[in-house]
Motif scaffolding. Structure first.
Motif, PDB file in Angstrom:
ATOM      1  N   LEU A   9       0.846  -1.184   0.000  1.00  0.00           N
ATOM      2  CA  LEU A   9       0.000   0.000   0.000  1.00  0.00           C
ATOM      3  C   LEU A   9       0.885   1.238   0.000  1.00  0.00           C
ATOM      4  N   PRO A  10       0.736   2.119  -0.967  1.00  0.00           N
ATOM      5  CA  PRO A  10       1.596   3.313  -1.030  1.00  0.00           C
ATOM      6  C   PRO A  10       1.366   4.233   0.161  1.00  0.00           C
ATOM      7  N   LYS A  11       2.435   4.838   0.641  1.00  0.00           N
ATOM      8  CA  LYS A  11       2.361   5.754   1.776  1.00  0.00           C
ATOM      9  C   LYS A  11       1.825   7.112   1.329  1.00  0.00           C
ATOM     10  N   GLY A  12       1.066   7.737   2.221  1.00  0.00           N
ATOM     11  CA  GLY A  12       0.593   9.082   1.951  1.00  0.00           C
ATOM     12  C   GLY A  12      -0.530   9.163   0.953  1.00  0.00           C
ATOM     13  N   VAL A  13      -1.227   8.045   0.700  1.00  0.00           N
ATOM     14  CA  VAL A  13      -2.322   8.012  -0.260  1.00  0.00           C
ATOM     15  C   VAL A  13      -3.604   7.651   0.476  1.00  0.00           C
ATOM     16  N   GLY A  14      -4.653   8.387   0.212  1.00  0.00           N
ATOM     17  CA  GLY A  14      -5.952   8.006   0.733  1.00  0.00           C
ATOM     18  C   GLY A  14      -6.449   8.863   1.861  1.00  0.00           C
ATOM     19  N   GLY A  15      -5.553   9.411   2.671  1.00  0.00           N
ATOM     20  CA  GLY A  15      -6.005  10.245   3.769  1.00  0.00           C
ATOM     21  C   GLY A  15      -6.861   9.476   4.738  1.00  0.00           C
ATOM     22  N   SER A  16      -8.145   9.848   4.837  1.00  0.00           N
ATOM     23  CA  SER A  16      -9.033   9.270   5.835  1.00  0.00           C
ATOM     24  C   SER A  16      -9.405   7.825   5.543  1.00  0.00           C
ATOM     25  N   SER A  17      -9.245   7.365   4.316  1.00  0.00           N
ATOM     26  CA  SER A  17      -9.647   6.013   3.943  1.00  0.00           C
ATOM     27  C   SER A  17      -8.518   5.328   3.179  1.00  0.00           C
TER      28      SER A  17
ATOM     29  N   ASN B 217      -0.580   7.397  -8.548  1.00  0.00           N
ATOM     30  CA  ASN B 217       0.212   7.980  -7.468  1.00  0.00           C
ATOM     31  C   ASN B 217       1.689   7.680  -7.706  1.00  0.00           C
ATOM     32  N   LEU B 218       2.530   8.509  -7.144  1.00  0.00           N
ATOM     33  CA  LEU B 218       3.976   8.276  -7.155  1.00  0.00           C
ATOM     34  C   LEU B 218       4.542   8.791  -5.844  1.00  0.00           C
ATOM     35  N   SER B 219       5.631   8.161  -5.422  1.00  0.00           N
ATOM     36  CA  SER B 219       6.199   8.504  -4.118  1.00  0.00           C
ATOM     37  C   SER B 219       7.712   8.365  -4.165  1.00  0.00           C
ATOM     38  N   LEU B 220       8.390   9.290  -3.491  1.00  0.00           N
ATOM     39  CA  LEU B 220       9.837   9.264  -3.359  1.00  0.00           C
ATOM     40  C   LEU B 220      10.180   9.366  -1.879  1.00  0.00           C
ATOM     41  N   GLY B 221      11.014   8.433  -1.397  1.00  0.00           N
ATOM     42  CA  GLY B 221      11.347   8.422   0.022  1.00  0.00           C
ATOM     43  C   GLY B 221      12.823   8.219   0.275  1.00  0.00           C
ATOM     44  N   TYR B 222      13.244   8.639   1.449  1.00  0.00           N
ATOM     45  CA  TYR B 222      14.632   8.453   1.873  1.00  0.00           C
ATOM     46  C   TYR B 222      14.638   8.045   3.338  1.00  0.00           C
ATOM     47  N   THR B 223      15.385   6.969   3.647  1.00  0.00           N
ATOM     48  CA  THR B 223      15.479   6.470   5.009  1.00  0.00           C
ATOM     49  C   THR B 223      16.880   6.718   5.541  1.00  0.00           C
TER      50      THR B 223
ATOM     51  N   ALA C  82      -9.113   3.244   0.819  1.00  0.00           N
ATOM     52  CA  ALA C  82      -9.647   2.816  -0.469  1.00  0.00           C
ATOM     53  C   ALA C  82      -8.781   3.287  -1.630  1.00  0.00           C
ATOM     54  N   ASN C  83      -8.333   4.544  -1.597  1.00  0.00           N
ATOM     55  CA  ASN C  83      -7.508   5.058  -2.697  1.00  0.00           C
ATOM     56  C   ASN C  83      -6.218   4.280  -2.851  1.00  0.00           C
ATOM     57  N   ALA C  84      -5.668   3.806  -1.728  1.00  0.00           N
ATOM     58  CA  ALA C  84      -4.415   3.070  -1.781  1.00  0.00           C
ATOM     59  C   ALA C  84      -4.575   1.730  -2.493  1.00  0.00           C
ATOM     60  N   LEU C  85      -5.808   1.244  -2.633  1.00  0.00           N
ATOM     61  CA  LEU C  85      -6.059  -0.033  -3.306  1.00  0.00           C
ATOM     62  C   LEU C  85      -6.212   0.117  -4.818  1.00  0.00           C
TER      63      LEU C  85
END
Length: 979
Positions: free
Chosen positions: A137-145, A908-914, A147-150
């Motif tokens: 499931l992508p991070k930061g997608v969907g907010g309150s639900s 959606n697209l996401s860029l992350g750094y750990t 569903a969007n992440a699916l």
């Protein structure tokens, strides 16, 4: 008093949370070193080594296959994994040196998937199941639900909804499963059927398993016709207390603005027919919220020993939509516990969750905003309210922004859900256990509504305000008890369950309405003060829902020989209170088999083939997804009668028709599938072909009065068939020490046809579109669902629409009859696709999801409403005027407004750094920063507002004026702290 009660409830929840987290006895931390090699003694470079269920304590092996892991709880277990090799879980037991030899295999086959009332290894599955882990499931997608992440993750799963934070979602899996009864998949959360996916946060989810075909869902019987979505929330890992904090800041931007006439062109177009008030107003921009920034915070804590583990979470979510007055605010908390007692004889697990969503829905109507006169002003500085409210003219001329600001429309959703599961391990008999689960869910809805005395409606009605309060409550109770047996006898594996299930639903509601108040300040908090009550014009009502009950007995048995020959059988006998006594019970069953051909001798020399399994399945499920109010004789007050005494009395009479012959709606489904993995498991996937026959379709049809009390009744009216295919592909072409890349693609094709209609019901028409186009769809025998039932456009003559009649003659559309309509085109895409990319480089990660619907048609009712001079009751769209300026006649229900809706969307697209900090501090393990864009861009030639229209159900595929919400692009900046 209410506020005090609410505070005490939260205090009790926080106290329980802190007490349970502190209850665990946390172990001492040590440093563990070692090496990882394969069966040949070669070093495995880039293998992942982590504490089980705790990725914050982990590392990868270096160029020599060595690793060092700090802060490891002495009683924890380490997980060693590498793509293409068997994942191993090894207890630490206080050791500082652990060397591991990894065997080559497909880790895909050793994954565990959740099925009805248990789990199975993926390699033993014989039906069609798609599994997602939390990492999918992508991070930061969907907010309150969530569903969007699916979106785009599950082949065949379609969701409807819009970008409003208060929007709901409708799910449909593998096409339409019914006409009038429930079509949505059954949601099961931690074993509780009937769950609400809106009550979950992404950080709480461990896995999502989607049971697609009837053989997989048959064990859930009556509610599995639309498929089953099993959601498992997280369990705690063992070891010291782990804390994770996530903070997200979201910025939203509306796009896809319609190009409406400005004031000058509006006046010229209507040639003075509309009022010119001398202003230049962009109503669309005025309706948008200023800088709709949202925020979300969630903290999770977990830890404990093997005998006592606890997972807890607290969340706050403020979600603002792009329209004024469209907001949602959520508070949520969860505690999941797992205890092992009596020396392994007894396992106790529980889940306690609460969520509250406050919804502000004071948003203006976009339909009215698009219609608004651009020469009129939104505000009036001389008005007491500051808004320009006019009382003259028809209902097409309203200040939707001002009217929305002069009302309060707020509601509160509440979900409270506790459950407990007791598992008795019968140790003398290896693999035998008995599990009993008790689950309860309480859902409440409160609505507060007030319309100011200065609003248009109140001024025109001569009232001083109107107030409404509503309350509804739904209670769900579910209990399951079943025996499970899992054991291996050499090459033989047996996995069986047998038990019973009971489900009950109750509900009630109340409302009160009154008007004519002294002032606007009190609103709905002094409802009895309005004079409409004393005038007899106030309203009040209450009702109690008919109790729904389901009782079922079920069995399932899985057998595997040498992981090569597999068979599964299940049966469920279930009774529903919604049917008359003579038809109350139904039998639902399934048979499936699997053959792992890659284990056969004739394929043992095919080095590039890692796994090849053929699956065949058949299953029967039921559907009773209609209101329980039709299951019993109901009475209601309808008429007042004058008694001989001169007094009036209210009479009661029957308000429903009972059909004692109403039978089960059943789905019979075949599924043939092929699972494969090749090239050292770098490419893998599955292909499924399915065919459904749905018998005994339930629909509300017109019946004569008398002998019936009411004009409609539920009947079994016919059959429907559904067929399609699905392809799921995955690849991991790059897997190295620094670089990793994997991708997954799913493709779906589905077609649905009406088989036969029984009795007098020879066709069913869809809903009205507007006064000119009554309906766009019709159901008849042998018709493909999704087809438009319309005239064939033939041109324009003398400003009037022309069509082809049934004999191919060109006539004016005004002279057309229903016999001239034909079935044409379809709103069901020929292919739906979801394509996900995941790229990693050292501490950087990037992922992107693309979705696409290919070859489908949309009825553009927006152009119909805002693009024809004789139809538009307000402003118009430039492009539509240019196209349709020569048309002066009445519009026809023809394919003139049908357009190809094919689109490709960057979902959606996401860029992350750990940033790993374990080497520098014992307090903070890592920090992750990420940026996510959602609904990034859509490539399409569709001329309407949004090609992703609702395609669930049979009367769909229409971009309606009443469903418009601005398309929204969301940018999320996130921060994760792992302690």
């Amino acid at each position: 008093m209410k506020k005090s009660h609410s505070n005490s409830k939260w205090k009790g929840f926080l106290f329980a949370l802190l007490w349970t987290v502190s209850f665990g006895l946390f172990a001492q931390n040590i440093t563990v070193t070692g090496s990882v090699t394969d069966a040949t003694g070669m070093s495995v470079i880039g293998a992942t080594v982590m504490v089980e269920n705790n990725s914050s304590i982990g590392t990868v092996t270096d160029i020599d296959g060595n690793y060092t892991l700090n802060n490891v709880p002495s009683n924890a277990s380490l997980q060693f994994s590498y793509v293409g090799m068997v994942t191993q879980i090894i207890p630490v037991n206080g050791r500082n040196q652990i060397d591991v030899v990894m065997a080559s295999d497909t880790e895909l086959l050793d994954e565990v998937v959740v099925v009805g009332y248990g789990t199975m290894q993926k390699k033993q599955v014989t039906s069609s199941i798609t599994s997602l882990s939390a990492s999918d499931l992508p991070k930061g997608v969907g907010g309150s639900s969530i569903a969007n992440a699916l979106q785009g993750k599950v082949a065949g799963l379609v969701m409807s909804g819009n970008a409003s934070p208060n929007s709901g979602n409708t799910f449909q899996l593998r096409g339409m499963a019914s006409i009038n009864t429930s079509r949505a998949p059954l949601i099961v959360i931690d074993g509780m059927p009937g769950g609400d996916i809106r009550s979950l946060a992404a950080e709480e989810i461990q896995s999502i398993d989607v049971l697609k075909d009837a053989s997989a869902g048959a064990i859930y019987g009556t509610r599995a016709t639309g498929g089953v979505i099993l959601v498992t929330t997280k369990k705690a890992s063992t070891g010291k207390l782990q804390t994770n904090y996530t903070s997200e800041l979201m910025f939203k931007k509306a796009f896809g603005k319609p190009d409406l006439l400005n004031a000058k062109d509006y006046i010229a177009t209507y040639e003075g027919a509309k009022n010119d008030e001398g202003h230049e107003t962009d109503w669309w921009d005025e309706a948008l919220s200023d800088n709709p920034t949202s925020q979300r915070h969630i903290i999770t804590m977990q830890g404990g020993q093997e005998t006592a583990r606890i997972f807890a979470s607290l969340m706050y979510d403020q979600n603002r939509g792009v329209l004024r007055g469209d907001e949602r605010e959520d508070y949520a908390g969860r505690i999941n516990t797992d205890f092992k007692l009596l020396n392994g004889w007894l396992d106790i697990s529980s889940h306690l969750s609460y969520r509250q969503a406050k919804r502000n829905q004071n948003k203006p109507s976009i339909e009215g905003i698009m219609r608004a006169n651009p020469t009129q002003a939104v505000r009036d500085p001389n008005s007491q309210t500051g808004w320009n409210i006019w009382t003259t003219g028809d209902n097409t001329e309203m200040n939707e922004i001002g009217e929305a600001a002069l009302k309060t429309d707020e509601g509160v959703d509440k979900w409270f859900r506790p459950d407990v599961s007791l598992k008795l391990n019968i140790l003398p008999v290896e693999g035998l256990s008995y599990q009993h689960t008790f689950a309860y869910e309480n859902r409440q809805w409160e609505r507060h509504y007030y319309r100011s005395m200065f609003s248009r409606e109140e001024l025109r009605a001569g009232r001083k305000g109107w107030a409404e309060m509503e309350f509804s409550k739904t209670e769900l109770f579910n209990t399951d008890g079943y025996l499970s047996y899992l054991n291996e006898f050499g090459p033989h594996i047996v996995n069986a369950v047998a038990g019973y299930s009971y489900f009950e639903r109750n509900g009630d509601n109340f409302y009160a309405r009154n008007g004519n108040f002294t002032n606007d300040r009190i609103m709905f908090w002094n409802l009895g003060e309005g004079t409409r009550l004393t005038e007899g014009l106030a309203q009040m009502g209450s009702s109690k829902n008919i109790t729904e009950r389901l009782l079922a007995y079920f069995m399932r048995a899985n057998y595997s020989y040498n992981d090569t020959y597999m068979a599964t059988a299940s049966v469920r006998r279930e009774g529903s209170s919604k049917f008359a006594a003579n038809n109350r019970w139904g039998n639902f069953w399934s048979l499936s088999a699997g053959w792992r051909m890659s284990n056969e001798s004739f394929l043992e020399d095919v080095d590039w083939l890692n796994d090849l399994k053929l699956r065949v399945a058949y299953g029967v499920t039921g559907n009773e997804g209609f209101s329980a109010n039709y299951a019993a004789r109901m009475y209601g007050s309808d008429t007042r009668w004058l008694l001989p005494t001169g007094n009036w009395a209210m009479s009661y009479g029957a308000t429903t028709n009972l059909n004692r012959d109403l039978g089960w709606e059943e789905k019979h489904e075949w599924n043939v599938g092929l699972d494969f993995s090749v090239l050292d498991n770098r490419i893998y996937g599955k292909i499924d072909l399915y065919k459904r026959n749905i018998e005994g379709l339930i629909y509300s049809v017109e019946v004569p009065q008398p002998p019936n009390t009411e004009s409609s009744m539920y009947k079994n009216i016919g059959t429907m068939n559904n067929r399609g295919w699905e392809v799921e592909l995955g690849a991991n072409p790059v897997r190295g020490r620094n670089w990793n890349y994997n991708t997954s693609l799913n493709l779906t094709h589905n077609r649905t046809f009406i088989g036969s209609l029984w009795g007098d019901q020879t066709y069913i028409n869809g809903n009205y579109i507007n006064n000119w186009v009554e309906y766009a769809h019709r159901i008849e025998e042998n018709v493909e669902v999704g087809s438009y039932f319309m005239y064939r456009y033939a041109g324009v003559s003398e400003g009037r629409f022309q069509i082809y009649d049934k004999d191919d003659n060109i006539i004016f559309s005004d002279d057309g009859t229903v016999d001239d309509r034909v079935y044409q085109k379809n709103f069901t895409p020929t292919v739906m696709a979801g394509w996900t990319h995941n790229l990693g480089y050292k501490n950087w990660d990037f992922n992107m999801t693309l979705t696409s619907w290919i070859d489908f048609d949309i009825y553009n009712a927006i152009e119909l409403e805002y693009g024809l001079r004789n139809v538009a009751q307000g402003n118009m769209i430039y492009d539509a005027i240019e196209k349709n300026g020569h048309i002066t006649g009445r519009p026809s229900p023809s394919d003139y407004f049908l357009y190809d809706g094919t689109f490709l969307k960057i979902q959606n697209l996401s860029l992350g750094y750990t940033l790993a900090l374990r080497k520098y501090t014992d307090m903070l393990n890592s920090i992750r920063f990420y940026f996510t864009g959602d609904n990034v861009y859509t490539f399409t030639k569709y001329p309407g507002l949004n090609p992703e229209v609702d395609i669930t159900g049979w009367d769909a595929g229409i971009e309606r004026k009443g469903n418009i919400y601005p398309q929204t692009r969301t940018f999320t900046f996130g921060l994760q702290l792992n302690f």
